[in-house]
Scaffold this motif. Structure first.
Motif, short mmCIF file in Angstrom:
data_model
loop_
_atom_site.label_atom_id
_atom_site.label_comp_id
_atom_site.label_asym_id
_atom_site.label_seq_id
_atom_site.Cartn_x
_atom_site.Cartn_y
_atom_site.Cartn_z
N MET A 251 0.83 -1.19 0.00
CA MET A 251 0.00 0.00 0.00
C MET A 251 0.88 1.26 0.00
O MET A 251 0.58 2.25 -0.69
N ALA A 252 1.99 1.21 0.74
CA ALA A 252 2.90 2.35 0.79
C ALA A 252 3.52 2.61 -0.58
O ALA A 252 3.65 3.77 -1.01
N LEU B 129 3.20 6.06 -2.76
CA LEU B 129 4.36 6.77 -3.30
C LEU B 129 4.13 7.16 -4.76
O LEU B 129 4.37 8.29 -5.17
N VAL B 130 3.66 6.18 -5.54
CA VAL B 130 3.43 6.43 -6.96
C VAL B 130 2.32 7.45 -7.16
O VAL B 130 2.38 8.29 -8.07
N LEU C 54 4.66 6.97 4.10
CA LEU C 54 5.57 6.84 5.24
C LEU C 54 4.87 6.17 6.41
O LEU C 54 5.47 5.32 7.09
N ASP C 55 3.62 6.52 6.66
CA ASP C 55 2.87 5.87 7.75
C ASP C 55 2.76 4.37 7.52
O ASP C 55 2.93 3.57 8.45
N CYS C 56 2.49 3.98 6.28
CA CYS C 56 2.37 2.55 5.98
C CYS C 56 3.72 1.84 6.09
O CYS C 56 3.80 0.70 6.58
N GLU D 29 12.23 15.28 2.70
CA GLU D 29 11.60 15.50 4.01
C GLU D 29 11.22 14.17 4.66
O GLU D 29 11.42 13.98 5.86
N LEU D 30 10.70 13.25 3.85
CA LEU D 30 10.32 11.95 4.38
C LEU D 30 11.54 11.12 4.74
O LEU D 30 11.51 10.34 5.71
#
Length: 378
Positions: free
Chosen positions: A31-32, A36-37, A45-47, A95-96
């Motif tokens: 899912m992450a 991203l895409v 980032l949470d995932c 930032e991430l």
């Protein structure tokens, strides 16, 4: 994912969530990737962070971290973080990266090598984003001295290129003072004098810390190099200003400390004022045997300043003499001044350096006789 059907994959994972409790971490990771895409980096980032808790529990995540040549190999979870950091870097999300690397540091509390890698990563991206204070803080907490020095060198170069000199001067550099001085000194001596201002930067660095003798030494070296390498009117102007700045620095300290060190003629170090204490990367270096030093007091600097100002006077009177005047000795300069008709200046120079006034009076007499015969002939 190979077919780039990210929306369909997201919907499939959402349908699995209420009832399927197998490979939850793998689903979070997929899912992450979809987020991203789709440009939803914070959701991604949470995932990614949620999936980290399932590392070593699911075969898919284990195969994922084993398939990469990761830099951090202490624990599987750190390998997973390294994998995700690479993905974020590929997507251009600094930032991430900073957020995830900061989280990963807590996982690497007992592994200084992994901490060094993560703090170097944080430093790099803070610097790229223009977060100068955060970048400096990251390098100061780096436990690897070699990486710390690399980061410090990069910080100096980048801030100089961006002309963000105030930050560079005002950082405290706790336990890094000698290293940053060595880096700036090396760059000052390695680049073109008229296009870079590393000497001025080093001067400001020492002035900010009230180290006036060091500041004076820097400006004296700058002036000496200008005299040898820049034979132009502008170079003579800058040289005179450098010597004035050096004199002002020494006048700010007690007379018994108003001196600087200069390598004597024939010494190993060619450039006056060059520090023999550090190599090009800021690390301490042994002093070569046979090196000679010469102590210059305030009166010596004043004599050099007088000489520089007279050279400038001559070059302003006759710009064609700038190349010759810049490297001329006091005796040679007297001859040039007499030829230019600057007799008062020539007398002042002779008095300053205790030279014979004979060339001045000979020149004055010759000029008078020449004019007299020219007048008589008419």
């Amino acid at each position: 994912m190979g077919a780039c059907q990210y929306i369909q994959l997201q919907e499939y994972i959402r349908l699995l969530e209420p009832w399927c409790h197998v490979n939850v971490g793998s689903c979070c990771f997929m899912m992450a990737r979809c987020y991203l895409v789709m440009g939803e980096g914070h959701k991604a980032l949470d995932c990614f962070c949620e999936a980290a808790s399932e590392v070593e529990k699911e075969e898919f995540l284990d195969r994922l971290i084993r398939s990469e040549d990761v830099e951090m190999v202490s624990t599987p979870r750190l390998q997973y973080y390294d994998k995700v950091l690479r993905l974020l870097d590929t997507m251009g999300l600094p930032e991430l990266i900073i957020q995830l690397a900061t989280l990963a540091i807590t996982e690497a509390a007992d592994d200084w090598r992994s901490q060094a890698t993560l703090r170097t990563c944080i430093f790099k991206h803070h610097l790229d984003l223009g977060h100068n204070s955060q970048a400096y803080e990251a390098l100061t907490h780096n436990p690897d001295s070699s990486r710390q020095l690399d980061c410090l060198r990069q910080l100096v170069v980048v801030l100089c290129e961006r002309s963000q000199l105030q930050d560079l001067v005002e950082f405290p550099y706790v336990n890094l003072h000698n290293e940053v001085v060595g880096i700036i000194e090396y760059r000052a001596r390695a680049v073109d004098l008229m296009t870079h201002n590393y000497y001025e930067l080093l001067y400001a660095f020492h002035i900010y810390r009230h180290n006036y003798r060091k500041a004076g030494s820097v400006m004296f070296e700058y002036g000496m190099r200008l005299g040898r390498e820049v034979h132009t009117l502008r170079g003579l102007q800058k040289q005179a200003n450098c010597y004035l700045a050096a004199i002002n620095c020494l006048r700010l300290i007690r007379p018994e400390y108003a001196w600087i060190v200069q390598p004597a003629s024939g010494a190993v170090y060619e450039r006056p004022g060059a520090s023999p204490k550090r190599s090009h990367d800021g690390e301490c270096a042994a002093v070569p045997e046979g090196s000679q030093i010469e102590i210059l007091e305030l009166k010596d600097l004043e004599r050099e300043c007088t000489l520089a100002r007279i050279r400038l006077t001559l070059a302003q009177h006759d710009p064609s003499t700038a190349a010759v005047a810049g490297s001329s000795s006091p005796e040679e300069l007297v001859v040039l001044l007499v030829q230019a008709g600057l007799f008062d200046t020539a007398i002042s120079l002779c008095q300053t350096f205790n030279l014979s006034l004979t060339p001045v009076f000979e020149g004055l007499t010759f000029k008078y006789v020449t004019k007299y015969w020219a007048y008589s002939g008419t």
